[in-house]
Design a protein around this motif. Structure first.
Motif, mmCIF file in Angstrom:
data_model
loop_
_atom_site.group_PDB
_atom_site.id
_atom_site.type_symbol
_atom_site.label_atom_id
_atom_site.label_comp_id
_atom_site.label_asym_id
_atom_site.label_seq_id
_atom_site.Cartn_x
_atom_site.Cartn_y
_atom_site.Cartn_z
ATOM 1 N N GLY A 3 0.795 -1.224 0.000
ATOM 2 C CA GLY A 3 0.000 0.000 0.000
ATOM 3 C C GLY A 3 0.827 1.273 0.000
ATOM 4 O O GLY A 3 0.271 2.378 -0.046
ATOM 5 N N ALA A 4 2.150 1.149 0.031
ATOM 6 C CA ALA A 4 3.015 2.338 0.030
ATOM 7 C C ALA A 4 2.843 3.110 -1.271
ATOM 8 O O ALA A 4 2.894 2.532 -2.358
ATOM 9 C CB ALA A 4 4.475 1.917 0.197
ATOM 10 N N GLY A 5 2.656 4.425 -1.161
ATOM 11 C CA GLY A 5 2.550 5.283 -2.329
ATOM 12 C C GLY A 5 1.182 5.313 -2.987
ATOM 13 O O GLY A 5 0.967 6.080 -3.936
ATOM 14 N N ILE A 6 0.221 4.507 -2.515
ATOM 15 C CA ILE A 6 -1.094 4.437 -3.166
ATOM 16 C C ILE A 6 -1.869 5.740 -2.996
ATOM 17 O O ILE A 6 -2.520 6.226 -3.928
ATOM 18 C CB ILE A 6 -1.913 3.239 -2.618
ATOM 19 N N ASP A 7 -1.805 6.339 -1.792
ATOM 20 C CA ASP A 7 -2.517 7.605 -1.580
ATOM 21 C C ASP A 7 -1.961 8.704 -2.484
ATOM 22 O O ASP A 7 -2.721 9.506 -3.042
ATOM 23 C CB ASP A 7 -2.409 8.031 -0.106
ATOM 24 N N GLU A 8 -0.631 8.734 -2.651
ATOM 25 C CA GLU A 8 -0.017 9.720 -3.547
ATOM 26 C C GLU A 8 -0.457 9.473 -4.985
ATOM 27 O O GLU A 8 -0.694 10.421 -5.748
ATOM 28 C CB GLU A 8 1.510 9.661 -3.448
ATOM 29 N N LEU A 9 -0.596 8.196 -5.369
ATOM 30 C CA LEU A 9 -1.049 7.870 -6.727
ATOM 31 C C LEU A 9 -2.485 8.342 -6.936
ATOM 32 O O LEU A 9 -2.814 8.890 -8.002
ATOM 33 C CB LEU A 9 -0.944 6.361 -6.966
ATOM 34 N N ARG A 10 -3.343 8.142 -5.944
ATOM 35 C CA ARG A 10 -4.732 8.607 -6.061
ATOM 36 C C ARG A 10 -4.779 10.115 -6.293
ATOM 37 O O ARG A 10 -5.558 10.613 -7.119
ATOM 38 C CB ARG A 10 -5.518 8.243 -4.799
ATOM 39 N N ARG A 11 -3.960 10.862 -5.540
ATOM 40 C CA ARG A 11 -3.950 12.321 -5.696
ATOM 41 C C ARG A 11 -3.419 12.712 -7.076
ATOM 42 O O ARG A 11 -3.920 13.654 -7.705
ATOM 43 C CB ARG A 11 -3.102 12.963 -4.586
ATOM 44 N N LEU A 12 -2.412 11.979 -7.566
ATOM 45 C CA LEU A 12 -1.850 12.269 -8.885
ATOM 46 C C LEU A 12 -2.880 12.018 -9.978
ATOM 47 O O LEU A 12 -3.010 12.799 -10.931
ATOM 48 C CB LEU A 12 -0.592 11.415 -9.111
ATOM 49 N N VAL A 13 -3.634 10.909 -9.859
ATOM 50 C CA VAL A 13 -4.697 10.605 -10.827
ATOM 51 C C VAL A 13 -5.737 11.721 -10.823
ATOM 52 O O VAL A 13 -6.191 12.183 -11.883
ATOM 53 C CB VAL A 13 -5.351 9.237 -10.512
ATOM 54 N N ALA A 14 -6.116 12.176 -9.628
ATOM 55 C CA ALA A 14 -7.109 13.250 -9.525
ATOM 56 C C ALA A 14 -6.615 14.527 -10.207
ATOM 57 O O ALA A 14 -7.388 15.221 -10.883
ATOM 58 C CB ALA A 14 -7.426 13.529 -8.054
ATOM 59 N N ASP A 15 -5.330 14.829 -10.058
ATOM 60 C CA ASP A 15 -4.772 16.037 -10.678
ATOM 61 C C ASP A 15 -4.742 15.942 -12.196
ATOM 62 O O ASP A 15 -4.906 16.951 -12.895
ATOM 63 C CB ASP A 15 -3.350 16.295 -10.157
ATOM 64 N N GLU A 16 -4.501 14.721 -12.732
ATOM 65 C CA GLU A 16 -4.326 14.550 -14.171
ATOM 66 C C GLU A 16 -5.641 14.337 -14.920
ATOM 67 O O GLU A 16 -5.696 14.510 -16.143
ATOM 68 C CB GLU A 16 -3.396 13.360 -14.451
ATOM 69 N N LEU A 17 -6.704 13.928 -14.236
ATOM 70 C CA LEU A 17 -7.977 13.687 -14.920
ATOM 71 C C LEU A 17 -8.598 15.007 -15.379
ATOM 72 O O LEU A 17 -8.450 16.029 -14.709
ATOM 73 C CB LEU A 17 -8.957 12.965 -13.987
ATOM 74 N N PRO A 18 -9.295 14.977 -16.509
ATOM 75 C CA PRO A 18 -9.967 16.208 -16.966
ATOM 76 C C PRO A 18 -11.053 16.629 -15.977
ATOM 77 O O PRO A 18 -11.748 15.787 -15.402
ATOM 78 C CB PRO A 18 -10.575 15.798 -18.316
ATOM 79 N N ARG A 19 -11.170 17.921 -15.760
ATOM 80 C CA ARG A 19 -12.136 18.441 -14.800
ATOM 81 C C ARG A 19 -13.282 19.147 -15.526
ATOM 82 O O ARG A 19 -13.088 19.694 -16.610
ATOM 83 C CB ARG A 19 -11.465 19.448 -13.859
ATOM 84 N N PRO A 20 -14.497 19.162 -14.908
ATOM 85 C CA PRO A 20 -15.600 19.954 -15.480
ATOM 86 C C PRO A 20 -15.196 21.432 -15.518
ATOM 87 O O PRO A 20 -14.543 21.919 -14.588
ATOM 88 C CB PRO A 20 -16.751 19.719 -14.484
ATOM 89 N N ASP A 21 -15.567 22.142 -16.581
ATOM 90 C CA ASP A 21 -15.071 23.519 -16.707
ATOM 91 C C ASP A 21 -16.151 24.540 -17.059
ATOM 92 O O ASP A 21 -15.848 25.701 -17.369
ATOM 93 C CB ASP A 21 -13.958 23.573 -17.760
ATOM 94 N N ILE A 22 -17.439 24.141 -17.021
ATOM 95 C CA ILE A 22 -18.523 25.085 -17.328
ATOM 96 C C ILE A 22 -19.151 25.554 -16.015
ATOM 97 O O ILE A 22 -19.710 24.748 -15.258
ATOM 98 C CB ILE A 22 -19.598 24.425 -18.232
ATOM 99 N N ARG A 23 -19.086 26.857 -15.747
ATOM 100 C CA ARG A 23 -19.623 27.396 -14.492
ATOM 101 C C ARG A 23 -21.156 27.545 -14.581
ATOM 102 O O ARG A 23 -21.682 28.012 -15.593
ATOM 103 C CB ARG A 23 -19.011 28.764 -14.184
ATOM 104 N N VAL A 24 -21.835 27.151 -13.516
ATOM 105 C CA VAL A 24 -23.290 27.311 -13.441
ATOM 106 C C VAL A 24 -23.649 27.925 -12.093
ATOM 107 O O VAL A 24 -22.933 27.757 -11.096
ATOM 108 C CB VAL A 24 -24.038 25.967 -13.621
ATOM 109 N N ASP A 25 -24.774 28.636 -12.088
ATOM 110 C CA ASP A 25 -25.309 29.225 -10.858
ATOM 111 C C ASP A 25 -26.790 28.866 -10.844
ATOM 112 O O ASP A 25 -27.594 29.442 -11.592
ATOM 113 C CB ASP A 25 -25.108 30.748 -10.889
ATOM 114 N N VAL A 26 -27.167 27.867 -10.039
ATOM 115 C CA VAL A 26 -28.532 27.322 -10.081
ATOM 116 C C VAL A 26 -29.137 27.264 -8.683
ATOM 117 O O VAL A 26 -28.425 27.238 -7.671
ATOM 118 C CB VAL A 26 -28.552 25.907 -10.703
ATOM 119 N N VAL A 27 -30.496 27.250 -8.672
ATOM 120 C CA VAL A 27 -31.233 27.010 -7.434
ATOM 121 C C VAL A 27 -32.067 25.754 -7.652
ATOM 122 O O VAL A 27 -32.999 25.735 -8.468
ATOM 123 C CB VAL A 27 -32.151 28.197 -7.077
ATOM 124 N N LEU A 28 -31.697 24.685 -6.949
ATOM 125 C CA LEU A 28 -32.377 23.406 -7.134
ATOM 126 C C LEU A 28 -33.475 23.252 -6.094
ATOM 127 O O LEU A 28 -33.220 23.384 -4.883
ATOM 128 C CB LEU A 28 -31.380 22.249 -6.984
#
Length: 492
Positions: free
Chosen positions: A420-445
């Motif tokens: 399990g050594a380094g797995i948490d760092e790998l998870r954070r690295l994957v999160a940084d490299e994955l494409p992120r949503p980029d359209i801003r919305v302002d809604v009332v649900l």
């Protein structure tokens, strides 16, 4: 043990005698080159003449009762390699990998030999003289199979078999046999069968009745005189049947590919990022998948334990969903028949947003594994996918080797799927490299649309939330699909 020593001395003596003959041969100068007619690619003659034993390959059991039991069901093999390029260490590593492949296929490895040649012999692959010496090793070890560390031409395999007098198979046939043993899904079995038939087709061998003509026309139905024709030979009939079977398998695989493409399109339409795990066989890909997702897929210290792709749902530390796909392992000189047959499966890698390229840090030559994997990825058009080198088995690897890999690769991380050594760092690295949503919305649900709020937490990047009288006021970054569904609730 005495027999082994005598045989080693015999082979060594022959090599020395041949080298001594060459040293006194008037055709050679003091440097060992031909005085007239130098061919520009001379090798050290003593190395070239010697059929060198590679120690430490034997997997023969010592307990006599277990040996007797295993001899009933396992083949006893001698490995043979022709070393024509690279270093002696490269040649020995290649033969050790062949030994691991043979053991995975269920064989007992008795011995391994390497011969130094400028190029393989077109007739017998290793030369008739060395084939005779290989025959002596086969007799002394009591082997019933020889495995060549290369892909042999049909005529080379037959010629070598005629000399050593036992079954000869090549590296490609061995890997295909392992795939046939390990395929479990319908698609995996169809892909392996297609690869085996592609390999078999040019290697059909006929003699005797196989080369005689079958009855043509109505003669086969007992119609008698005037209805006999030349017809097909049995080997021609076999070829036609194989081609028909291959065509049927290609149609079946194409149908299965359509079903997988539909699932992949569904994930794409929902903008769920995808991560593919690829790498050399036995590098620890399935262990890493289990560690990241708790998938519980088969893990074995064995080559090609995973053939069927596994796709699992995973989550980044900040709560975003993504899919993680485990793929078939690669190997040096992976048979092209397998690359073609598994192309539809390997497209999972080409269509992913991120590639986790797993490398066995404890392997003697991890750089060669990286090169072999990248060569296969290039074949399936996956070179443009963003890549993270994951140096696995860091707990077993030499720290200097791990540091060298981390320095030489731009995006790299060292982990141990076992500890399990380094797995948490790998998870954070994957999160940084994955494409992120980029359209801003302002809604009332509205409070009765908790389903949309839940999707925002799963698929979007929440900036702020505030509970108001009319519902939940949310600032977020979303995907285009989610934006369309939220338009009706946009804050005016």
């Amino acid at each position: 043990m005495e027999n082994m020593t005598e045989r080693d001395e015999l082979l060594s003596g022959r090599a020395e005698a041949l080298a001594a003959t060459n040293d006194t041969d008037p055709r050679y100068d003091e440097s060992g080159f031909l005085i007239d007619g130098y061919d520009g690619e001379q090798l050290d003659r003593q190395e070239r003449a010697a059929l060198r034993r590679v120690e430490g390959l034997s997997t023969e059991l010592q307990d006599i009762t277990e040996v007797e039991y295993r001899q009933l069901r396992l083949e006893r093999v001698v490995l043979a390699g022709v070393w024509s390029e690279g270093t002696a260490e490269d040649a020995e590593n290649s033969l050790r990998e062949l030994a691991a492949l043979a053991e995975t296929a269920g064989s007992t490895v008795l011995a391994g030999v390497i011969q130094r040649r400028s190029r393989p012999d077109p007739g017998t692959w290793m030369g008739s003289g060395k084939a005779e010496e290989l025959r002596e090793v086969v007799i002394a070890e009591g082997a019933d199979t020889v495995i060549a560390d290369s892909e042999l031409g049909p005529s080379q395999r037959r010629a070598l078999e005629d000399i050593v007098k036992v079954k000869v198979i090549d590296r490609t046939a061995l890997i295909l046999d392992i795939f046939a043993q390990h395929a479990k899904s319908k698609e995996g079995k169809a892909q392996v069968e297609l690869a085996q038939l592609s390999y078999l087709l040019p290697r059909l061998r006929g003699w005797g009745e196989s080369m005689s003509r079958q009855a043509g026309g109505q003669a086969a139905g007992g119609q008698g005189m005037g209805s006999r024709g030349p017809g097909e030979t049995k080997i021609e009939l076999d070829r036609r049947r194989i081609n028909s079977r291959m065509a049927k398998l290609r149609k079946e695989i194409a149908t299965m590919k359509t079903a997988r493409d539909t699932k992949r399109h569904s994930r794409r339409s929902n903008h769920v990022p995808s991560v593919a795990i690829a790498g050399y066989t036995n590098a620890g890909k399935s262990s890493l998948l289990n560690r990241l997702t708790g998938a519980g897929v088969l893990v074995q210290n064995q080559l090609f334990a995973t053939l069927d792709p596994t796709v699992r749902r995973a989550e980044t530390p900040d709560g975003r969903l993504y899919t993680l796909a485990d793929t078939v392992g690669f190997v040096r000189a992976l048979p092209h028949q397998l690359v073609e047959a598994f192309r539809s499966t390997l497209e999972e890698v080409a269509d992913s947003d991120l590639l986790l390229h797993v490398v066995d840090g404890s392997h003697p030559d991890p750089e060669s594994q990286i090169s072999a994997v990248r060569a296969v990825l290039a074949d399936v058009g996956a070179t443009s996918v963003k890549e993270i080198i994951v140096v696995n088995k860091a707990d077993l690897a030499d720290p200097e080797v791990v540091d060298r890999l981390l320095r030489s690769e731009k995006h790299a991380i060292a982990v141990s799927a076992r500890t399990g050594a380094g797995i948490d760092e790998l998870r954070r690295l994957v999160a940084d490299e994955l494409p992120r949503p980029d359209i801003r919305v302002d809604v009332v649900l509205p409070y009765d649309r908790g389903d949309l709020l839940s999707r925002l937490h799963d698929e979007a990047e929440i900036i702020s939330t505030e509970h108001e009288a009319d519902g939940t006021h949310v600032h977020a970054k979303v995907t285009p699909t989610l934006q369309a569904e939220l338009e009706a609730y946009a804050r005016v």
